[in-house]
Design a protein around this motif. Structure first.
Motif, PDB file in Angstrom:
ATOM      1  N   LEU A  12      -0.296  -4.963  -7.027  1.00 40.43           N
ATOM      2  CA  LEU A  12      -0.614  -3.583  -7.384  1.00 40.43           C
ATOM      3  C   LEU A  12      -0.469  -3.348  -8.887  1.00 40.43           C
ATOM      4  O   LEU A  12      -1.296  -2.670  -9.503  1.00 40.43           O
ATOM      5  N   ALA A  13       0.575  -3.915  -9.486  1.00 40.57           N
ATOM      6  CA  ALA A  13       0.765  -3.784 -10.932  1.00 40.57           C
ATOM      7  C   ALA A  13      -0.386  -4.455 -11.687  1.00 40.57           C
ATOM      8  O   ALA A  13      -0.893  -3.910 -12.672  1.00 40.57           O
ATOM      9  N   ALA A  14      -0.803  -5.636 -11.225  1.00 37.82           N
ATOM     10  CA  ALA A  14      -1.923  -6.326 -11.870  1.00 37.82           C
ATOM     11  C   ALA A  14      -3.207  -5.520 -11.738  1.00 37.82           C
ATOM     12  O   ALA A  14      -4.000  -5.431 -12.688  1.00 37.82           O
ATOM     13  N   ILE A  15      -3.419  -4.910 -10.582  1.00 37.18           N
ATOM     14  CA  ILE A  15      -4.605  -4.075 -10.383  1.00 37.18           C
ATOM     15  C   ILE A  15      -4.573  -2.879 -11.321  1.00 37.18           C
ATOM     16  O   ILE A  15      -5.580  -2.535 -11.954  1.00 37.18           O
ATOM     17  N   SER A  84       4.272  -4.550 -20.637  1.00 34.48           N
ATOM     18  CA  SER A  84       3.779  -3.272 -20.141  1.00 34.48           C
ATOM     19  C   SER A  84       4.503  -2.096 -20.792  1.00 34.48           C
ATOM     20  O   SER A  84       3.898  -1.051 -21.037  1.00 34.48           O
ATOM     21  N   THR A  85       5.791  -2.260 -21.078  1.00 31.77           N
ATOM     22  CA  THR A  85       6.533  -1.206 -21.764  1.00 31.77           C
ATOM     23  C   THR A  85       6.005  -1.014 -23.180  1.00 31.77           C
ATOM     24  O   THR A  85       5.800   0.123 -23.634  1.00 31.77           O
ATOM     25  N   ILE A 115      -4.094   7.183 -18.650  1.00 28.40           N
ATOM     26  CA  ILE A 115      -2.887   7.417 -19.445  1.00 28.40           C
ATOM     27  C   ILE A 115      -1.622   7.106 -18.647  1.00 28.40           C
ATOM     28  O   ILE A 115      -0.594   6.723 -19.206  1.00 28.40           O
ATOM     29  N   ALA A 116      -1.673   7.228 -17.331  1.00 29.14           N
ATOM     30  CA  ALA A 116      -0.494   6.995 -16.490  1.00 29.14           C
ATOM     31  C   ALA A 116      -0.386   5.550 -16.002  1.00 29.14           C
ATOM     32  O   ALA A 116       0.674   5.141 -15.535  1.00 29.14           O
ATOM     33  N   SER A 121       2.542   0.766 -13.956  1.00 31.58           N
ATOM     34  CA  SER A 121       2.668  -0.694 -13.860  1.00 31.58           C
ATOM     35  C   SER A 121       4.077  -1.150 -14.235  1.00 31.58           C
ATOM     36  O   SER A 121       4.605  -2.077 -13.626  1.00 31.58           O
ATOM     37  N   VAL A 122       4.700  -0.487 -15.217  1.00 30.64           N
ATOM     38  CA  VAL A 122       6.090  -0.814 -15.567  1.00 30.64           C
ATOM     39  C   VAL A 122       6.992  -0.558 -14.367  1.00 30.64           C
ATOM     40  O   VAL A 122       7.853  -1.384 -14.024  1.00 30.64           O
TER      41      VAL A 122
END
Length: 146
Positions: A12-15, A84-85, A115-116, A121-122
């Motif tokens: 999900l983070a990669a997506i 990501s941060t 923007i979110a 992802s973080v």
């Protein structure tokens, strides 16, 4: 591989990181100068954002396939969290700078879903890393019982 919750979270983070190339960060009235010249501010407007997004995406995908080596998966996920941060902070900074540079030219800036995505992802990467560490602790405690 897929049955582990951290794998789903990493995917999900990669997506979400990949979707940053699709969704813009902000839109403004067209005819302005600079990055808002086309009326849209997205990851494609800055090379640094593209590189950082690609790096975070690649690290998240690599972490998915390291499911057999949890310590390495945790380290790669930590690197993805840092990337990501940095991405989230640089997106916020770039938006602030663009708004300040536009000054009175920009009356209406509409923030878009993109923007979110770095912040989400973080969050997903952090939760996945917690589950990876929890799995490693479980394996170590079961090894002690043997």
């Amino acid at each position: 591989m897929i049955q582990r919750i951290q794998t789903v979270l990493l995917l999900l983070a990669a997506i979400l990181l990949g979707l940053q190339f699709v969704f813009p960060y902000a839109e403004a009235a067209s005819g302005l100068s600079g990055s808002f010249g086309d009326g849209v501010f997205s990851v494609n407007d800055r090379a640094g954002l593209q590189i950082n997004t690609g790096l975070a995406f690649a690290l998240a995908v690599i972490a998915v396939f390291l499911y057999k080596n949890r310590p390495a998966q945790s380290r790669i996920t930590t690197l993805a969290i840092f990337a990501s941060t940095i991405l989230a902070v640089s997106v916020a900074t770039q938006c602030f700078i663009l708004i300040r540079e536009a000054g009175s030219e920009v009356v209406n800036i509409h923030y878009q879903p993109g923007i979110a995505l770095p912040a989400l992802s973080v969050l997903l990467l952090w939760i996945a890393n917690r589950f990876i560490r929890k799995d490693e602790e479980l394996v170590r405690s079961s090894d002690r019982l043997r």
